[in-house]
Design a protein around this motif. Structure first.
Motif, PDB file in Angstrom:
ATOM      1  N   HIS A 117      41.041  26.799  36.509  1.00 51.85           N
ATOM      2  CA  HIS A 117      42.078  26.301  35.600  1.00 51.85           C
ATOM      3  C   HIS A 117      42.470  24.866  35.926  1.00 51.85           C
ATOM      4  O   HIS A 117      43.134  24.201  35.111  1.00 51.85           O
TER       5      HIS A 117
ATOM      6  N   ALA B 237      38.028  25.629  30.556  1.00 48.20           N
ATOM      7  CA  ALA B 237      39.193  26.404  30.965  1.00 48.20           C
ATOM      8  C   ALA B 237      39.591  27.403  29.879  1.00 48.20           C
ATOM      9  O   ALA B 237      39.996  28.536  30.181  1.00 48.20           O
TER      10      ALA B 237
ATOM     11  N   ARG C 273      37.334  30.449  30.030  1.00 48.71           N
ATOM     12  CA  ARG C 273      37.745  31.317  31.131  1.00 48.71           C
ATOM     13  C   ARG C 273      39.000  32.103  30.767  1.00 48.71           C
ATOM     14  O   ARG C 273      39.100  33.310  31.008  1.00 48.71           O
ATOM     15  N   ALA C 274      39.978  31.403  30.182  1.00 41.07           N
ATOM     16  CA  ALA C 274      41.234  32.056  29.811  1.00 41.07           C
ATOM     17  C   ALA C 274      41.019  33.149  28.761  1.00 41.07           C
ATOM     18  O   ALA C 274      41.773  34.135  28.723  1.00 41.07           O
TER      19      ALA C 274
END
Length: 459
Positions: free
Chosen positions: A343, A235, A238-239
């Motif tokens: 997420h 996550a 990705r963030a």
């Protein structure tokens, strides 16, 4: 009689009636998915062969089940009692690789890795790469809209299908889609066929988009104490806006099973291994790998490093591909295929852990974690009926949890038989009715892979 009529329109070598052989074509790799025994197996060599078979099935109102290599994990290729199983394993021609237009034209029985190797000879690349790529066929990949390791960056099979030749449920041989880079004429019927699992037509030729060969990949590996911690690292990647060329999770159960089978000398020092790759060229790739490494460390990796040994890195990814067949050697494996928003991956992984405890079921984990596609593998001892029932209950809970988090019941394996109850909950009555309307329009006699995906009797 159907068999006599098939013999009248096909060469004898296309028709298989040996009972032992028929049994081998009765089902795919989905554990506990129901199946019947086919009346006959047909192995066509041409689109005209396929057309002749469909027309005989229409005439006799006999179900027709298309099948590729049989590597599916949802029961989509399982036989219906008394059906014709149409196997495309003799339709293996790579008809064209066009480096100018960057496309390839293939028959449905071409093995995924064989196409990729043929493209590589001309400096081209076909990206979709399911774990079964050494065995699965392009026709089967199209039928299930297969994904794979690199789909986190490059997309799934539908993103690469330009056109199809298809035999419809009325026995017509038609071409759908295009060869041009752009085209918006009419409905996207080629796209509709992708992922339809043989319920709307039988694919006899596929035109796929290709890309230029990419730069060598840089690999980052990290060890984590739990799937949740690994999910938090994914996550974070990705963030941070990083789009890796691969981001895969493999737990110690899978690594141990692969090592026991292939004696690859894999480490099992961690409960979970996270594998990331970047194929950005030059310094950009090094920067991306370093950024992933930082995300691993900040998420609590007990060890993380960028690999300097390409052989070692390739071995880890090979182990990821071998995880399912390695575990299957130990006993029945019920394979999940849920996908959730990225997420929410840590939350979904936590819920999978709870399902394992709640139902006293061993669950191993592999995942295309970068795009939220998780593959919990529910393992049961051979012949243990109570364990089977507990595993199926855990399977149902995992599907329900994925839907509760805004996810989907299948990211790449297809609906087949195993995911039908979940799909009903996911789509709802109005959208299911749209599916039924499409099915009845394209297969008015109800012969094409009946009982799969979402269907109702044709009136």
């Amino acid at each position: 009689m159907l068999i006599d009529d098939l013999r009248a329109v096909l060469p004898e070598d296309r028709i298989v009636l040996d009972p032992d052989v028929l049994t081998g074509y009765a089902h795919d790799e989905a554990e506990w998915a129901p199946h019947g025994e086919p009346a006959v197996v047909v192995r066509p060599r041409t689109a005209q062969d396929v057309q002749a078979v469909v027309r005989e099935c229409v005439k006799h109102r006999v179900p027709l089940v298309p099948r590729g290599a049989g590597t599916g994990l949802s029961g989509g290729a399982n036989a219906v009692a008394g059906c014709v199983v149409l196997v495309t394993d003799r339709m293996t021609a790579v008809r064209e690789i066009n480096p100018v237009e960057r496309l390839a034209v293939v028959e449905p029985g071409v093995v995924n890795d064989d196409l990729r190797a043929a493209c590589a000879e001309q400096g081209l690349w076909y990206p979709p790469d399911p774990a079964s790529s050494p065995w699965s066929t392009i026709g089967g990949n199209v039928a299930t809209n297969a994904g794979g390791v690199c789909c986190v960056k490059y997309g799934v099979t539908r993103d690469y299908v330009l056109g199809l030749q298809v035999v419809t449920g009325t026995g017509e041989l038609v071409r759908l889609g295009r060869r041009t880079a752009k085209g918006v004429a009419g409905y996207d019927l080629a796209g509709l066929m992708v992922g339809s699992e043989g319920t709307l037509g039988v694919i006899t030729e596929i035109t796929v988009r290709l890309r230029a060969q990419r730069a060598p990949e840089s690999t980052v590996a990290g060890y984590f104490d739990s799937t949740v911690a690994a999910g938090e690292a994914a996550a974070a990647i990705r963030a941070a806006g990083i789009v890796p060329s691969a981001l895969e999770l493999v737990d110690r159960h899978c690594l141990a099973a692969v090592d026991a089978w292939k004696n690859m000398g894999l480490s099992s020092d961690a409960d979970v291994v996270l594998l990331g790759r970047s194929d950005a060229p030059g310094a950009a790739g090094e920067h991306e790998a370093a950024a992933m490494l930082e995300c691993f460390e900040q998420a609590g990796a007990s060890w993380a490093a960028q690999s300097s040994d390409q052989t070692e890195a390739d071995a880890l990814f090979a182990a990821r591909r071998l995880a399912y067949p390695a575990l299957e050697r130990l006993g029945p494996v019920l394979t999940e295929d849920v996908c959730v928003p990225t997420h929410l991956v840590p939350e979904m992984l936590a819920r999978i852990d709870l399902a394992a405890k709640r139902h006293d079921t061993q669950i191993a984990n592999i995942a295309h974690i970068g795009d939220g596609n998780l593959h919990p593998l529910l393992i049961t001892p051979v012949g243990d009926e109570p364990a089977r029932r507990r595993a199926q209950a855990a399977f149902d809970d995992i599907v329900a949890d994925a839907l509760a988090l805004g996810g989907t019941v299948t990211g790449e394996h297809g609906v087949g038989l195993l995911k039908q109850p979940g799909l009903v909950r996911e789509l709802g009555p109005a959208v299911l009715a749209m599916h039924h309307a499409v099915k009845n329009a394209l297969d008015p006699h109800g012969i094409l892979n009946p009982g799969k995906v979402v269907q109702e009797p044709v009136e």
